[in-house]
Design an enzyme around this catalytic site. Structure first.
Site, PDB file in Angstrom:
ATOM      1  N   ARG A  72       0.845  -1.204   0.000  1.00 39.62           N
ATOM      2  CA  ARG A  72       0.000   0.000   0.000  1.00 39.62           C
ATOM      3  C   ARG A  72       0.882   1.256   0.000  1.00 39.62           C
ATOM      4  O   ARG A  72       0.594   2.236  -0.673  1.00 39.62           O
ATOM      5  CB  ARG A  72      -0.888  -0.050   1.260  1.00 39.62           C
ATOM      6  CG  ARG A  72      -2.070   0.858   1.240  1.00 39.62           C
ATOM      7  CD  ARG A  72      -2.972   0.633   2.437  1.00 39.62           C
ATOM      8  NE  ARG A  72      -3.787  -0.561   2.332  1.00 39.62           N
ATOM      9  CZ  ARG A  72      -4.871  -0.703   1.568  1.00 39.62           C
ATOM     10  NH1 ARG A  72      -5.277   0.297   0.822  1.00 39.62           N
ATOM     11  NH2 ARG A  72      -5.558  -1.821   1.546  1.00 39.62           N
ATOM     12  N   MET A 131     -11.816   4.052  -4.438  1.00 39.95           N
ATOM     13  CA  MET A 131     -12.066   2.974  -3.484  1.00 39.95           C
ATOM     14  C   MET A 131     -10.772   2.376  -2.936  1.00 39.95           C
ATOM     15  O   MET A 131     -10.477   1.193  -3.134  1.00 39.95           O
ATOM     16  CB  MET A 131     -12.924   1.887  -4.157  1.00 39.95           C
ATOM     17  CG  MET A 131     -14.211   2.416  -4.744  1.00 39.95           C
ATOM     18  SD  MET A 131     -15.276   3.209  -3.528  1.00 39.95           S
ATOM     19  CE  MET A 131     -15.968   1.761  -2.751  1.00 39.95           C
ATOM     20  N   ILE A 137      -8.100   2.509   0.624  1.00 41.67           N
ATOM     21  CA  ILE A 137      -7.733   3.043   1.938  1.00 41.67           C
ATOM     22  C   ILE A 137      -6.368   3.704   1.766  1.00 41.67           C
ATOM     23  O   ILE A 137      -5.453   3.109   1.195  1.00 41.67           O
ATOM     24  CB  ILE A 137      -7.679   1.902   2.984  1.00 41.67           C
ATOM     25  CG1 ILE A 137      -9.096   1.370   3.202  1.00 41.67           C
ATOM     26  CG2 ILE A 137      -7.050   2.399   4.281  1.00 41.67           C
ATOM     27  CD1 ILE A 137      -9.175   0.126   4.059  1.00 41.67           C
ATOM     28  N   HIS A 156     -18.809  10.790   0.761  1.00 44.18           N
ATOM     29  CA  HIS A 156     -19.221   9.482   1.281  1.00 44.18           C
ATOM     30  C   HIS A 156     -20.748   9.422   1.276  1.00 44.18           C
ATOM     31  O   HIS A 156     -21.407  10.384   1.681  1.00 44.18           O
ATOM     32  CB  HIS A 156     -18.676   9.290   2.706  1.00 44.18           C
ATOM     33  CG  HIS A 156     -19.020   7.949   3.257  1.00 44.18           C
ATOM     34  ND1 HIS A 156     -18.399   6.788   2.820  1.00 44.18           N
ATOM     35  CD2 HIS A 156     -19.951   7.564   4.167  1.00 44.18           C
ATOM     36  CE1 HIS A 156     -18.924   5.754   3.456  1.00 44.18           C
ATOM     37  NE2 HIS A 156     -19.858   6.196   4.266  1.00 44.18           N
TER      38      HIS A 156
HETATM   39  C1  GRF Z   1     -20.498   7.550  -4.654  1.00 48.09           C
HETATM   40  O1  GRF Z   1     -21.684   7.100  -4.045  1.00 48.09           O
HETATM   41  C2  GRF Z   1     -19.571   8.134  -3.636  1.00 48.09           C
HETATM   42  O2  GRF Z   1     -20.226   8.760  -2.571  1.00 48.09           O
HETATM   43  C3  GRF Z   1     -18.844   6.920  -3.119  1.00 48.09           C
HETATM   44  O3  GRF Z   1     -18.669   6.101  -4.239  1.00 48.09           O
HETATM   45  C4  GRF Z   1     -19.683   6.385  -5.207  1.00 48.09           C
HETATM   46  C5  GRF Z   1     -18.959   6.765  -6.459  1.00 48.09           C
HETATM   47  O4  GRF Z   1     -19.828   6.994  -7.530  1.00 48.09           O
HETATM   48  N1  GRF Z   1     -17.616   7.299  -2.463  1.00 48.09           N
HETATM   49  P1  GRF Z   1     -19.298   7.663  -8.867  1.00 48.09           P
HETATM   50  O5  GRF Z   1     -18.074   6.865  -9.318  1.00 48.09           O
HETATM   51  O6  GRF Z   1     -18.936   9.088  -8.559  1.00 48.09           O
HETATM   52  O7  GRF Z   1     -20.418   7.553  -9.833  1.00 48.09           O
END
Ligand code: GRF
Length: 216
Positions: free
Chosen positions: A65, A90, A92, A109
């Protein structure tokens, strides 16, 4: 004009909302690059089609990481952004990475933090039977889905909701509050000071005015 770099891992609809706000003259920033940890992220293709520089760094190609975050920071810093915008990124992040971007790293979020950090937020909100759900834009700290809150939007949870209808209602609000938060930063009206969010005084009233629009 402030420069931003956007990080995505997938669909990229929040990134698209920023592109649309910018095209409409409502987001005075230069989008210097869109970077993904997934070479096949749809968001990369959308950004490239809009003429924005894209980079992909496949996290699977790195031994640790720390190694990945180091390479990612180097890639981001090539563009010298004032602000790094996590938009469905996505991963950490390591404490060193977060520290490097302190006060200039935002995340969105899909819950009203501090409720429901982590994944599957909409299903968890339904399972808990909460009546109000929503989304949060926050400055990033080393703790997952945690940090000083910039703006939140609330939506009702209806008896007829399932995960996808609730997610769609929240997503509409994400597309409104994230460009808003970035606009405040771009205008120099939002900053992190001593671990607290500081918004220019008149914006407190603007925030209150957002609430009535959130019922739908
Ligand atoms: C969104 O719901 C955001 O809040 C979360 O991941 C999702 C990403 O959606 N962190 P996108 O890729 O912006 O369509």
């Amino acid at each position: 004009m402030k420069k931003i770099v956007i990080l995505v891992s997938g669909r990229g609809s929040n990134m698209e909302a920023m592109l649309a706000a910018r095209a409409a003259g409502q987001l005075p920033v230069e989008i210097a690059a869109v970077i993904s940890n997934r070479p096949d992220a749809k968001g990369l293709e959308t950004a490239a089609n809009a003429g924005i520089a894209t980079r992909s760094l496949d996290h699977k190609a790195y031994a640790s990481r720390e190694d990945f975050d180091h390479a990612l920071a180097a890639c981001i810093d090539e563009f010298s952004p004032d602000l790094v915008v996590l938009a469905g990124f996505m991963r950490i992040l390591t404490p060193d990475f977060v520290r490097h971007y302190e006060g200039r790293l935002l995340n969105i979020h899909p819950s009203l933090l501090p409720s429901f950090p982590g994944l599957h937020t909409h299903q968890r909100a339904l399972d808990e039977g909460v009546r109000i759900h929503g989304c949060t834009v926050h400055f990033v700290t080393a703790e997952l889905d945690h940090g000083p809150v910039v703006i939140q939007a609330a939506v009702p949870v209806l008896d007829s909701d399932d995960e996808s209808t609730l997610a769609a209602r929240v997503l509409r609000q994400e597309h409104s509050i994230y460009p808003q938060a970035v606009r405040w930063f771009a205008e120099g009206r939002l900053r992190l000071e001593g671990g607290k969010v500081r918004l220019a005084a008149e914006l407190v009233a603007d925030c209150a005015l957002i609430a009535p629009q959130l019922a739908g």
